[in-house]
Motif scaffolding. Structure first.
Motif, PDB file in Angstrom:
ATOM      1  N   LEU A 130       0.798  -1.226   0.000  1.00 38.19           N
ATOM      2  CA  LEU A 130       0.000   0.000   0.000  1.00 38.19           C
ATOM      3  C   LEU A 130       0.832   1.279   0.000  1.00 38.19           C
ATOM      4  CD1 LEU A 130      -2.840  -1.043   2.467  1.00 38.19           C
ATOM      5  CD2 LEU A 130      -2.942  -0.885  -0.026  1.00 38.19           C
ATOM      6  N   GLU A 131       2.120   1.167   0.272  1.00 36.07           N
ATOM      7  CA  GLU A 131       2.958   2.373   0.307  1.00 36.07           C
ATOM      8  C   GLU A 131       3.153   3.003  -1.069  1.00 36.07           C
ATOM      9  OE1 GLU A 131       5.498  -1.273   0.059  1.00 36.07           O
ATOM     10  OE2 GLU A 131       3.929  -0.610   1.406  1.00 36.07           O
ATOM     11  N   SER A 132       2.836   2.242  -2.113  1.00 35.67           N
ATOM     12  CA  SER A 132       2.927   2.813  -3.458  1.00 35.67           C
ATOM     13  C   SER A 132       1.676   2.453  -4.256  1.00 35.67           C
ATOM     14  CB  SER A 132       4.179   2.310  -4.171  1.00 35.67           C
ATOM     15  OG  SER A 132       4.103   0.919  -4.359  1.00 35.67           O
ATOM     16  N   THR A 133       1.113   3.452  -4.896  1.00 35.33           N
ATOM     17  CA  THR A 133      -0.054   3.252  -5.747  1.00 35.33           C
ATOM     18  C   THR A 133       0.393   3.407  -7.186  1.00 35.33           C
ATOM     19  OG1 THR A 133      -1.522   4.111  -4.044  1.00 35.33           O
ATOM     20  CG2 THR A 133      -2.384   4.071  -6.289  1.00 35.33           C
ATOM     21  N   PHE A 134       0.238   2.349  -7.973  1.00 34.83           N
ATOM     22  CA  PHE A 134       0.664   2.356  -9.371  1.00 34.83           C
ATOM     23  C   PHE A 134      -0.325   3.105 -10.245  1.00 34.83           C
ATOM     24  CE2 PHE A 134       1.219   0.473 -13.583  1.00 34.83           C
ATOM     25  CZ  PHE A 134       2.584   0.625 -13.735  1.00 34.83           C
ATOM     26  N   LEU A 135      -1.624   2.969  -9.928  1.00 37.36           N
ATOM     27  CA  LEU A 135      -2.669   3.632 -10.709  1.00 37.36           C
ATOM     28  C   LEU A 135      -3.819   3.955  -9.776  1.00 37.36           C
ATOM     29  CD1 LEU A 135      -3.841   4.406 -13.544  1.00 37.36           C
ATOM     30  CD2 LEU A 135      -4.795   2.099 -13.616  1.00 37.36           C
ATOM     31  N   ALA A 136      -4.366   5.169  -9.888  1.00 39.31           N
ATOM     32  CA  ALA A 136      -5.522   5.592  -9.096  1.00 39.31           C
ATOM     33  C   ALA A 136      -6.542   6.233 -10.034  1.00 39.31           C
ATOM     34  CB  ALA A 136      -5.100   6.585  -8.022  1.00 39.31           C
ATOM     35  N   ILE A 137      -7.757   5.701 -10.013  1.00 40.13           N
ATOM     36  CA  ILE A 137      -8.845   6.243 -10.825  1.00 40.13           C
ATOM     37  C   ILE A 137     -10.056   6.432  -9.921  1.00 40.13           C
ATOM     38  CG2 ILE A 137     -10.429   5.840 -12.751  1.00 40.13           C
ATOM     39  CD1 ILE A 137      -8.251   4.044 -13.997  1.00 40.13           C
ATOM     40  N   ASP A 138     -10.646   7.618  -9.975  1.00 41.11           N
ATOM     41  CA  ASP A 138     -11.885   7.903  -9.257  1.00 41.11           C
ATOM     42  C   ASP A 138     -12.923   8.344 -10.274  1.00 41.11           C
ATOM     43  OD1 ASP A 138     -11.221   7.642  -6.336  1.00 41.11           O
ATOM     44  OD2 ASP A 138      -9.678   9.063  -6.938  1.00 41.11           O
ATOM     45  N   ILE A 139     -14.097   7.740 -10.201  1.00 38.47           N
ATOM     46  CA  ILE A 139     -15.184   8.048 -11.125  1.00 38.47           C
ATOM     47  C   ILE A 139     -16.222   8.883 -10.382  1.00 38.47           C
ATOM     48  CG2 ILE A 139     -17.019   7.040 -12.529  1.00 38.47           C
ATOM     49  CD1 ILE A 139     -15.152   4.548 -12.745  1.00 38.47           C
ATOM     50  N   GLU A 140     -16.498  10.061 -10.907  1.00 34.32           N
ATOM     51  CA  GLU A 140     -17.464  10.955 -10.297  1.00 34.32           C
ATOM     52  C   GLU A 140     -18.890  10.706 -10.803  1.00 34.32           C
ATOM     53  OE1 GLU A 140     -16.832  13.142  -7.856  1.00 34.32           O
ATOM     54  OE2 GLU A 140     -14.764  12.410  -7.825  1.00 34.32           O
ATOM     55  N   ASP A 141     -18.999  10.381 -12.096  1.00 34.69           N
ATOM     56  CA  ASP A 141     -20.308  10.217 -12.696  1.00 34.69           C
ATOM     57  C   ASP A 141     -20.197   9.246 -13.875  1.00 34.69           C
ATOM     58  OD1 ASP A 141     -23.027  10.616 -13.016  1.00 34.69           O
ATOM     59  OD2 ASP A 141     -22.824  12.537 -14.040  1.00 34.69           O
ATOM     60  N   ALA A 142     -21.291   8.568 -14.161  1.00 37.05           N
ATOM     61  CA  ALA A 142     -21.309   7.647 -15.313  1.00 37.05           C
ATOM     62  C   ALA A 142     -22.734   7.569 -15.837  1.00 37.05           C
ATOM     63  CB  ALA A 142     -20.815   6.265 -14.898  1.00 37.05           C
ATOM     64  N   HIS A 143     -22.864   7.323 -17.125  1.00 35.88           N
ATOM     65  CA  HIS A 143     -24.173   7.146 -17.760  1.00 35.88           C
ATOM     66  C   HIS A 143     -24.088   5.980 -18.712  1.00 35.88           C
ATOM     67  CE1 HIS A 143     -25.875  10.857 -16.196  1.00 35.88           C
ATOM     68  NE2 HIS A 143     -24.691  11.403 -16.439  1.00 35.88           N
ATOM     69  N   TYR A 144     -25.101   5.135 -18.684  1.00 37.62           N
ATOM     70  CA  TYR A 144     -25.185   4.014 -19.601  1.00 37.62           C
ATOM     71  C   TYR A 144     -26.371   4.244 -20.519  1.00 37.62           C
ATOM     72  CZ  TYR A 144     -21.854   1.606 -16.663  1.00 37.62           C
ATOM     73  OH  TYR A 144     -20.733   1.260 -15.973  1.00 37.62           O
ATOM     74  N   PHE A 145     -26.158   4.025 -21.780  1.00 37.20           N
ATOM     75  CA  PHE A 145     -27.213   4.272 -22.775  1.00 37.20           C
ATOM     76  C   PHE A 145     -27.734   2.969 -23.309  1.00 37.20           C
ATOM     77  CE2 PHE A 145     -24.314   7.829 -22.769  1.00 37.20           C
ATOM     78  CZ  PHE A 145     -25.177   8.886 -22.584  1.00 37.20           C
TER      79      PHE A 145
END
Length: 153
Positions: free
Chosen positions: A138-153
């Motif tokens: 946990l001392e290193s994060t290789f990739l961080a993605i946070d999703i605020e909003d999403a829409h599916y059609f």
């Protein structure tokens, strides 16, 4: 406008020490995000082989394991992955290696699940190096993605 044709092929001669440019980072992040957002839907594909694994215990919870092998035509960070689902059926963790960079274990955590257009999406993605005992570094994060909003059609 910059472009790169066949971005995956640009990883062929990479080692863990090879510097990345913006295209490398974007391609890798896109593969991880695609994998993250399309579970469990892509697991129904004919290019996927699945086998139930042994349950995993973490943070006082027991997660069911699913070993997945992808055929070559499926774009994914790793052709062999283990998905872990919590008792409520939500994706919690994915263990994989970096096929683009040679062997190297990683752990991808999926959390903060939210509903968007009736579909539950893990809105937080964190990828860490995986220690030999299966725990994350946990001392290193290789990739961080946070999703605020999403829409599916």
């Amino acid at each position: 406008m910059a472009e790169r044709l066949d971005p995956r092929a640009r990883f062929d001669s990479h080692t863990r020490q090879t510097p990345w440019d913006d295209f490398h980072a974007a391609y890798f992040a896109a593969e991880v995000l695609w994998n993250h957002l399309t579970v469990p839907f892509h697991l129904l594909s004919s290019v996927v082989h699945m086998e139930e694994g042994k349950p995993w215990q973490e943070d006082g919870a027991v997660w069911q394991a699913l070993h997945v092998t992808y055929l070559d035509e499926f774009a994914t960070p790793s052709k062999q992955q283990t998905f872990y689902f919590g008792p409520e059926g939500l994706l919690r963790r994915i263990d994989f290696g970096f096929d683009l960079l040679g062997p190297g274990p990683a752990v991808h955590y999926a959390s903060r699940h939210r509903h968007f257009d009736g579909i539950v999406v893990p809105t937080r993605c964190r990828v860490h190096v995986r220690n030999p005992n299966g725990t994350p570094a946990l001392e290193s994060t290789f990739l961080a993605i946070d999703i605020e909003d999403a829409h599916y059609f």
